[in-house]
Design an enzyme around this catalytic site. Structure first.
Site, PDB file in Angstrom:
ATOM      1  N   ARG A 183      -8.121  -1.172   5.073  1.00  0.00           N
ATOM      2  CA  ARG A 183      -7.331  -0.104   4.455  1.00  0.00           C
ATOM      3  C   ARG A 183      -5.917  -0.582   4.124  1.00  0.00           C
ATOM      4  NH1 ARG A 183      -6.379   4.007   8.068  1.00  0.00           N
ATOM      5  NH2 ARG A 183      -5.008   4.586   6.384  1.00  0.00           N
ATOM      6  N   LYS A 189       0.835  -1.214   0.000  1.00  0.00           N
ATOM      7  CA  LYS A 189       0.000   0.000   0.000  1.00  0.00           C
ATOM      8  C   LYS A 189       0.862   1.254   0.000  1.00  0.00           C
ATOM      9  CE  LYS A 189      -1.777   1.543   4.120  1.00  0.00           C
ATOM     10  NZ  LYS A 189      -1.511   2.958   4.385  1.00  0.00           N
ATOM     11  N   ARG A 224      -0.271  14.365  13.132  1.00  0.00           N
ATOM     12  CA  ARG A 224       0.051  14.227  11.710  1.00  0.00           C
ATOM     13  C   ARG A 224      -0.016  15.544  10.930  1.00  0.00           C
ATOM     14  NH1 ARG A 224      -1.740   8.413   9.479  1.00  0.00           N
ATOM     15  NH2 ARG A 224       0.365   8.462   8.694  1.00  0.00           N
TER      16      ARG A 224
HETATM   17  C1  UD1 Z   1       4.170   6.952   6.063  1.00  0.00           C
HETATM   18  C2  UD1 Z   1       3.367   5.697   5.907  1.00  0.00           C
HETATM   19  C3  UD1 Z   1       2.820   5.271   7.246  1.00  0.00           C
HETATM   20  C4  UD1 Z   1       3.947   5.151   8.248  1.00  0.00           C
HETATM   21  C5  UD1 Z   1       4.789   6.413   8.288  1.00  0.00           C
HETATM   22  C6  UD1 Z   1       6.030   6.298   9.168  1.00  0.00           C
HETATM   23  C7  UD1 Z   1       2.501   5.921   3.657  1.00  0.00           C
HETATM   24  C8  UD1 Z   1       1.287   6.069   2.801  1.00  0.00           C
HETATM   25  N1  UD1 Z   1       2.284   5.939   4.975  1.00  0.00           N
HETATM   26  O1  UD1 Z   1       3.269   7.948   6.551  1.00  0.00           O
HETATM   27  O2  UD1 Z   1       2.172   4.029   7.079  1.00  0.00           O
HETATM   28  O3  UD1 Z   1       3.370   4.962   9.543  1.00  0.00           O
HETATM   29  O4  UD1 Z   1       5.237   6.736   6.975  1.00  0.00           O
HETATM   30  O5  UD1 Z   1       6.843   5.252   8.721  1.00  0.00           O
HETATM   31  O6  UD1 Z   1       3.598   5.744   3.180  1.00  0.00           O
HETATM   32  N2  UD1 Z   1       5.421  14.833  10.369  1.00  0.00           N
HETATM   33  C9  UD1 Z   1       5.418  16.181  10.657  1.00  0.00           C
HETATM   34  N3  UD1 Z   1       5.181  17.056   9.635  1.00  0.00           N
HETATM   35  C10 UD1 Z   1       4.950  16.644   8.360  1.00  0.00           C
HETATM   36  C11 UD1 Z   1       4.965  15.259   8.069  1.00  0.00           C
HETATM   37  C12 UD1 Z   1       5.205  14.381   9.103  1.00  0.00           C
HETATM   38  O7  UD1 Z   1       5.622  16.581  11.802  1.00  0.00           O
HETATM   39  O8  UD1 Z   1       4.744  17.493   7.493  1.00  0.00           O
HETATM   40  C13 UD1 Z   1       5.656  13.874  11.461  1.00  0.00           C
HETATM   41  C14 UD1 Z   1       4.448  12.972  11.683  1.00  0.00           C
HETATM   42  O9  UD1 Z   1       3.485  13.603  12.498  1.00  0.00           O
HETATM   43  C15 UD1 Z   1       5.091  11.793  12.348  1.00  0.00           C
HETATM   44  C16 UD1 Z   1       6.455  11.712  11.648  1.00  0.00           C
HETATM   45  O10 UD1 Z   1       6.685  12.985  11.081  1.00  0.00           O
HETATM   46  O11 UD1 Z   1       5.274  12.055  13.725  1.00  0.00           O
HETATM   47  C17 UD1 Z   1       6.540  10.646  10.568  1.00  0.00           C
HETATM   48  O12 UD1 Z   1       5.589  10.881   9.583  1.00  0.00           O
HETATM   49  P1  UD1 Z   1       5.816  10.519   8.051  1.00  0.00           P
HETATM   50  O13 UD1 Z   1       7.103   9.794   7.892  1.00  0.00           O
HETATM   51  O14 UD1 Z   1       5.578  11.734   7.241  1.00  0.00           O
HETATM   52  O15 UD1 Z   1       4.633   9.518   7.812  1.00  0.00           O
HETATM   53  P2  UD1 Z   1       3.671   9.475   6.569  1.00  0.00           P
HETATM   54  O16 UD1 Z   1       4.409   9.787   5.316  1.00  0.00           O
HETATM   55  O17 UD1 Z   1       2.418  10.220   6.889  1.00  0.00           O
END
Ligand code: UD1
Length: 417
Positions: free
Chosen positions: A397, A22, A121
């Site tokens: 999902r 996914k 998030r």
């Molecule tokens: C992706 C995965 C998800 C996984 C996560 C961490 C996909 C579709 N989803 O989610 O399954 O749990 O990686 O391995 O690939 N953060 C911020 N600001 C931002 C973006 C992120 O503070 O703009 C923080 C988030 O709140 C979190 C951390 O960074 O605490 C990691 O998030 P991120 O690596 O971005 O996860 P996703 O890409 O949403």
């Protein structure tokens, strides 16, 4: 609303092929907007999140058709630069479309994304990266309005190696004029996979898998056919099913190195693990040993997406385990549900201490998010009696017909509307 009903106590044995991932499919689907020719995606998992992304692409004007597990996508006629609110809210990964939409249309309108409720998030890192590439972004009443007519290459430093922000920055940068470097980039295998796909489309990206990614804007358009990589989290979940049921499960079609941190923990709790080039076999012990410390981290650390499943395993371990959740701040919501089955744990902020019990007892529990739901199914496989996991749509999902996969390994499990 649907529920999954499991009768526990049976050791699961057999083999499964890992499905397409996914978390690889979603950004690649978004990247299809950047293709100048039709694309064929092989091995796409049929999951709710994928269906929502397909719907989003269609509303933007793409032609998207399933042919078995192949998705044919033609984005040449896409013209709409506004995501419909209900779809972008239903899917956290709708945020991945921002980069490609700005790349293609030079503007985009989206809404703050939804997805699993596992913490705040935010999307500040996505926005900072797009800003660095010359995109001006306005936020108003929950909408994000992006204007990117001056998209140009830049040096981007991410404050945190966010997977999504790294992928979004790459997808916008390929359409920008000039060169981009992304430092402190996420090193997840899914980022490498996105790089491979974009290169097939004719873009120039390299360095993915390391902390610095280099992108040269511009494209030599090509027709692409691409097979979605195997899902390391789904594979890890089924291997946990062997560990928790004293079973013997082989996952095929995977890249074992991508599961290094998971396999490490399975060995530590007493599993016998056999690894070959595209396969991992796990034989679970009668009762797992405790895990002294599991800390979730960006790749290649232990994945946050496996935390709930390893938590379920710790509930029946012979000893006291500790889990530290470093990635998301609200990701222990399975703990209170597991407690209803007799698990004993204490949560303090990002730390969970789990005292293993000899037996879990089946009862009615609620899946509150995707991986937490999978953890409840795992616990149900071990528990005495029948466990009803309500809110099974969360599980759908990320797991395609989990009941069919587990039945094929000998589980007594069914889905009810
Ligand atoms: C992706 C995965 C998800 C996984 C996560 C961490 C996909 C579709 N989803 O989610 O399954 O749990 O990686 O391995 O690939 N953060 C911020 N600001 C931002 C973006 C992120 O503070 O703009 C923080 C988030 O709140 C979190 C951390 O960074 O605490 C990691 O998030 P991120 O690596 O971005 O996860 P996703 O890409 O949403």
């Amino acid at each position: 609303m649907s529920r999954i009903v499991v009768t526990g106590g049976l050791p699961l044995c057999g083999e499964l092929n890992a499905p397409g991932a996914k978390n690889a499919a979603l950004p690649i689907l978004a990247a299809c907007l950047l293709a100048h020719h039709p694309v064929r995606l092989l091995g796409c998992p049929k999951l709710t999140d994928v269906a929502n992304m397909v719907e989003l692409l269609r509303t933007l004007g793409c032609s998207v058709n399933w042919d078995g597990d192949v998705l044919n996508i033609d984005s040449r006629s896409a013209q709409c630069h506004e995501m419909p609110e209900h779809l972008s809210k239903a899917l956290r990964s709708s945020i991945f479309l921002l980069g490609p939409m700005i790349g293609k249309f030079k503007r985009a309108v989206a809404n703050f994304p939804g997805g699993c409720d596992i913490g705040v998030r935010p999307i500040d890192l996505h926005i900072a990266a797009l800003n660095a590439l010359g995109v001006s972004i306005e936020e108003s009443h929950g909408s994000i309005i992006c204007e990117g007519s001056n998209l140009k290459g830049a040096a981007i430093h991410l404050d945190y190696p966010s997977v999504g922000a790294t992928e979004n920055a790459i997808m916008a940068a390929v359409a920008a004029k000039g060169e981009t470097t992304i430092q402190n980039a996420a090193r997840e295998p899914e980022v490498v996979h996105l790089q491979e796909f974009l290169c097939k489309l004719g873009y120039t990206v390299n360095g993915a898998g390391s902390s610095t990614i280099y992108i040269k804007g511009g494209c030599t358009p090509k027709t692409a056919e691409h097979r979605i990589m195997a899902d390391r989290i789904v594979a890890g979940t089924y291997l946990c099913a062997a560990a928790i049921t004293a079973g013997d499960i082989t996952m095929r079609g995977i890249v074992p190195e991508q599961l290094g941190s998971i396999v490490g923990k399975l060995k530590e709790c007493g599993c016998e693990v056999i690894t070959e080039s595209e396969l991992i076999r796990v034989k679970g012990p009668k009762r797992p040993r405790e895990l002294k410390r599991v800390e979730t981290m960006p790749y290649p650390g232990f994945p946050t997406d496996m935390q709930a499943q390893i938590f379920a395993l710790c509930t029946i371990a012979d000893g006291t385990s500790m889990i530290v959740e470093n990635v998301f701040e609200n990701r222990f919501r399975h703990a209170s549900e597991l407690a209803r089955m007799g698990a004993e744990s204490c949560i303090n902020g990002r730390i969970a201490v789990i005292r293993g019990v000899k037996t879990l007892t089946g009862t009615r529990v609620d899946a509150k998010d995707l991986r937490g739901g999978a953890a409840l199914v795992l616990a149900g496989l071990r528990a005495e009696g029948e466990t009803e996991v309500c809110g099974a749509e969360h599980i759908s999902r990320g797991y395609e017909a989990i009941e069919t996969a587990l039945s094929s390994l000998g589980a007594k499990i069914r889905r009810e509307p």
